[in-house]
Structures are given as C-alpha cells and as structure tokens.
Scaffold this motif. Structure first.
Motif, PDB file in Angstrom:
ATOM      1  N   ARG A 105      44.490  43.479  34.976  1.00  0.00           N
ATOM      2  CA  ARG A 105      43.111  43.520  35.470  1.00  0.00           C
ATOM      3  C   ARG A 105      42.293  44.739  34.996  1.00  0.00           C
ATOM      4  NH1 ARG A 105      43.418  41.537  41.805  1.00  0.00           N
ATOM      5  NH2 ARG A 105      43.778  39.309  41.390  1.00  0.00           N
ATOM      6  N   GLN A 108      40.095  44.335  31.783  1.00  0.00           N
ATOM      7  CA  GLN A 108      39.201  43.188  31.627  1.00  0.00           C
ATOM      8  C   GLN A 108      37.945  43.554  30.837  1.00  0.00           C
ATOM      9  OE1 GLN A 108      39.649  39.707  32.944  1.00  0.00           O
ATOM     10  NE2 GLN A 108      38.239  39.682  31.212  1.00  0.00           N
ATOM     11  N   THR A 183      43.668  46.149  41.957  1.00  0.00           N
ATOM     12  CA  THR A 183      44.346  45.649  40.768  1.00  0.00           C
ATOM     13  C   THR A 183      45.584  44.824  41.108  1.00  0.00           C
ATOM     14  OG1 THR A 183      45.751  47.617  40.488  1.00  0.00           O
ATOM     15  CG2 THR A 183      43.554  47.673  39.474  1.00  0.00           C
ATOM     16  N   THR A 224      49.291  38.240  41.901  1.00  0.00           N
ATOM     17  CA  THR A 224      48.105  38.777  41.240  1.00  0.00           C
ATOM     18  C   THR A 224      47.577  37.803  40.198  1.00  0.00           C
ATOM     19  OG1 THR A 224      48.884  41.042  41.616  1.00  0.00           O
ATOM     20  CG2 THR A 224      47.160  40.743  39.969  1.00  0.00           C
ATOM     21  N   SER A 228      43.968  35.975  40.457  1.00  0.00           N
ATOM     22  CA  SER A 228      43.015  36.084  39.354  1.00  0.00           C
ATOM     23  C   SER A 228      42.524  34.708  38.918  1.00  0.00           C
ATOM     24  CB  SER A 228      43.652  36.812  38.166  1.00  0.00           C
ATOM     25  OG  SER A 228      44.017  38.135  38.499  1.00  0.00           O
TER      26      SER A 228
END
Length: 322
Positions: A105, A108, A183, A224, A228
């Motif tokens: 993350r 990005q 994150t 995660t 996402s």
C-alpha cells in the motif's frame, strides 16, 4: 496416465495465444516451463471426479467480479498465463483493474506516477520496492495495465510490518502510528479455522508459540489484500479485478477469498490454482476453482548442506520490531 494438453504459442508471436491455445484442436503434452492447460472448475456445489481441459475461456472467469490467480513465484508458465489471461479479460470486459501481492500500500503513489508516465521504470523498481524478478515476471502485467489506462492496486501489507507481526505477534499492531496502521487491514481474523490447520501442517516442527505469530502474519497478508480489493471495488464497481498472489493465499478459497467474502459477500469470486498433477487434491471451495496444470518447479534443495549462504529471493534485512 499420460495427460494430453493443448499447446501454448509464444505471446510475442501470437498476442491472442490464450484464445488459440484454448481453442486449438491439436493436443500435445506439457513438456516445457512455458506450457500450461486450464482445467474445468470444481466447487462444493459442482464437484468433479474427472478434470476436463477447457476449449474456451469459461463464463465463470469472464463474468466474475474478482479473479484470484495463485502462483508459484518465478514459474514461467504461470506468469505467461497471467499475462495472456489479463489480455483476454480486457478484450471481454474492457475495464479490468490489476491487483498485486507484489506491491504494498505505501507505494501506491509511485505506481500511479509510473502509470501516468511521470517516472520511468528504474524509479518504479527502486521506489516501489519491486521484487527482484519484476522485470522477468511482472513487467508484462503492469505494462498491459498501463497501455490500457487501467489501475494497478498495490494491495499488500508492508513486508517489514508483517515480519514484525511474525516475530512479536498481532499485538505489534498496537505500536504503530495512525499512518502505519492504515497500511494493514483494519481487522485480522486469527481465529481457529481450516486455513489455520493447513498453515500448521505446513509449519510442522515449529513450536506452537511461533506458529501463532507466523499465522497472524499470514493473515495480515490475506486480510490486507482482501481489504484493498474490496475498497477498490466499492469505489469502481464497474471494474473487474484480476488479483495475483502466491498459491497458498488463493487455493481452496481459505485465504484472500475468505477475507474478501466477509467484506463484500455479494462479489462473484473465482479461483485459479496452479497444480503440477491433476491427481493433486484441492478442497471443495465454495467458489469455482479452476486448475492450471504446469510442470512442477525444480527441487530447490536436495540436502541441508547446500542451503547455507542462500536467502529467499524476496528477503531483506530483519526489521527492528521493538
């Protein structure tokens, strides 16, 4: 028993090679690390005792909201399949976001800059902490997304934080500041379930206290990536999502799919899991799970003496988890 496969043509020779490979009537055995064959799905609702090679891209994949593709990292045939599948999905759906385990993350913005041609590939590799095999195995996917103006989701949790969870346990999250905490997925399900049993079997011989911490780290990856994907779909519901991750995260729907379903239960999820033999059992997932038959990877270590001095290709120095 000899298994007959459809031959796969080189991508640079025939751009639509996945379509031609699926549709070809000429069968030949898989005998190189560029060959693959996609087989019909199995699930709890539609179990199959006999695997069938597919002659066209199935509707379960074309119509899925999220396609989860498991991989053995650095397997040439699997990476070839991923690139060819992505191209075929783009032909069917035009809007297909690429989601990747290989980026976390915090990078990005770097990925977005590269996709907008604001930085070059060397900057991407350096500042996005790309895996060492990025150029050989993941460049094709990212370049496809870039050429189609499609987003690439840096879906994963930061490696250094997950390693600390593996060393300290899930309580390590309490030491993170607000920016760091974002994150990692907001919720980590580390309760006992079949996925944990599978993980414990893989970690056979490791003491239980360490397994608990390592399992929390494994779940941090899954949750995660799932979060996402769910967040991107909520923002762009018209886009199909193709997600690339290691096989254990995908197989049987126990990792990412389980976590994703909790967040977005209406999503149509399909799994593609690599196997080196059709006799290799897969659990009956609640999601359609296609098998991607490829050659097995070469034996990595023959004895304990040769292992010294080598490290995992994606490893780095141990973080300070205090």
């Amino acid at each position: 028993m000899r298994i007959q496969m459809l031959s796969v043509l080189l991508l640079f020779v025939l751009p639509n090679s996945i379509a031609n490979a699926l549709a070809s009537n000429a069968a030949s055995p898989i005998h190189t690390f560029y060959d693959y064959q996609l087989y019909s799905a199995i699930s709890k609702d539609a179990p199959q005792t006999t695997a069938k090679p597919l002659t066209s891209l199935p509707s379960t994949i074309i119509n899925a909201d999220v396609v989860l593709v498991g991989e053995w990292h650095s397997h040439s045939a699997i990476h070839r399949f991923q690139a060819e599948l992505y191209q075929k999905l783009l032909e069917h759906n035009t809007q297909v976001a690429l989601s990747m385990e290989q980026f976390s993350r915090p990078v990005q913005n770097v990925l977005d800059q590269y996709l907008k041609s604001e930085i070059g590939e060397l900057a991407l590799i350096a500042h996005a902490k790309a895996w060492p095999n990025y150029s050989s195995d993941y460049r094709a996917l990212v370049e496809q997304a870039k050429s189609e103006s499609m987003p690439v989701i840096a879906a994963n949790a930061p490696r250094e934080i997950v390693r600390c969870i593996g060393q300290v346990g899930v309580d390590y999250l309490e030491s993170l500041n607000a920016e760091q905490r974002q994150t990692i997925a907001a919720n980590l399900d580390i309760t006992d379930r079949p996925y944990k049993n599978n993980f414990q079997q893989v970690m056979e011989g490791v003491e239980q206290a360490s397994i608990e911490k390592m399992y929390a780290a494994q779940v941090a990856w899954d949750e995660t990536m799932a979060e996402s994907i769910a967040m991107h779909h909520a923002k762009y519901p018209h886009q199909q999502i193709l997600h690339i991750a290691g096989r254990f995260h995908v197989e049987n729907g126990m990792g990412i799919a389980y976590s994703l379903h909790k967040r977005a239960p209406k999503l149509k999820i399909v799994l593609i899991t690599p196997v080196s033999s059709l006799d290799e059992p897969l659990g009956m997932s609640q999601y359609p799970e296609h098998r991607l038959l490829v050659l097995p990877l070469p034996t990595q270590v023959m004895n304990t003496h040769e292992h010294g001095g080598f490290s995992h290709p994606h490893s780095s120095s141990q973080p300070d988890c205090q």
